[in-house]
Design an enzyme around this catalytic site. Sequence first.
Site, PDB file in Angstrom:
ATOM      1  CG  HIS A  72      20.560  22.645  17.149  1.00 30.71           C
ATOM      2  ND1 HIS A  72      21.637  22.492  16.297  1.00 30.71           N
ATOM      3  CD2 HIS A  72      19.913  21.452  17.125  1.00 30.71           C
ATOM      4  CE1 HIS A  72      21.631  21.265  15.792  1.00 30.71           C
ATOM      5  NE2 HIS A  72      20.599  20.616  16.270  1.00 30.71           N
TER       6      HIS A  72
ATOM      7  CG  ASN B 157      17.720  15.495  14.169  1.00 29.15           C
ATOM      8  OD1 ASN B 157      18.493  16.450  14.108  1.00 29.15           O
ATOM      9  ND2 ASN B 157      17.805  14.582  15.103  1.00 29.15           N
TER      10      ASN B 157
END
Length: 192
Positions: free
Chosen positions: A19, A66
């Site tokens: 990520h 996010n």
Amino acid sequence: MYIIAGLGNPTKKYEHTRHNIGFDVIDHLAEQYNISMNTKKFKGVCGVGTIEGNRVLLLKPQTFMNLSGNSVGEAVEFYKLDPARELIVIYDDIDLAPGNLRIRKKGSAGGHNGMKDIITHLGTQEFLRIRVGVGAKIEGQDLVNHVLGHFSGEDRKLVEDAISNAADAVRLMVQEQTDTAMNQYNKKVVKE
């Protein structure tokens, strides 16, 4: 001026995970172009410098993945930039094999929550992006564990090459040669 934002999660816990590939590309660019990443601004860590004669802001949002739009949106607003021409976002893609890149001028978030948040904050899908392949999860594996996991030794070598290629693509893109970057780097290096 260009904002080049690499997406990832803050703290040592997430360093060099799938990520955080966007952070890895930013670190590579910072080292290559001698840009000091020591300013805390725009809810991120950033540095201002020059790539091929173009002023750039390298940005690593510290908002967690996010909520990346909080950081990227604030920087775009501060500099009053046109995202379609002056923003490049670099992030991980599980639909591409490690080593592959996909460069686009616009598009949907494709299920990537960091990109969803950026699109929401900017109010547009029209901005340059470089997707760096991190590989699909193994059947039955939890997606969160996959993207927050580290690369195998074999994949890490492919990813190191992809990081270097993504940095080279940025070099072309800030010289308004995005089509050249797409032609050069959208080829499959590794079969999916």
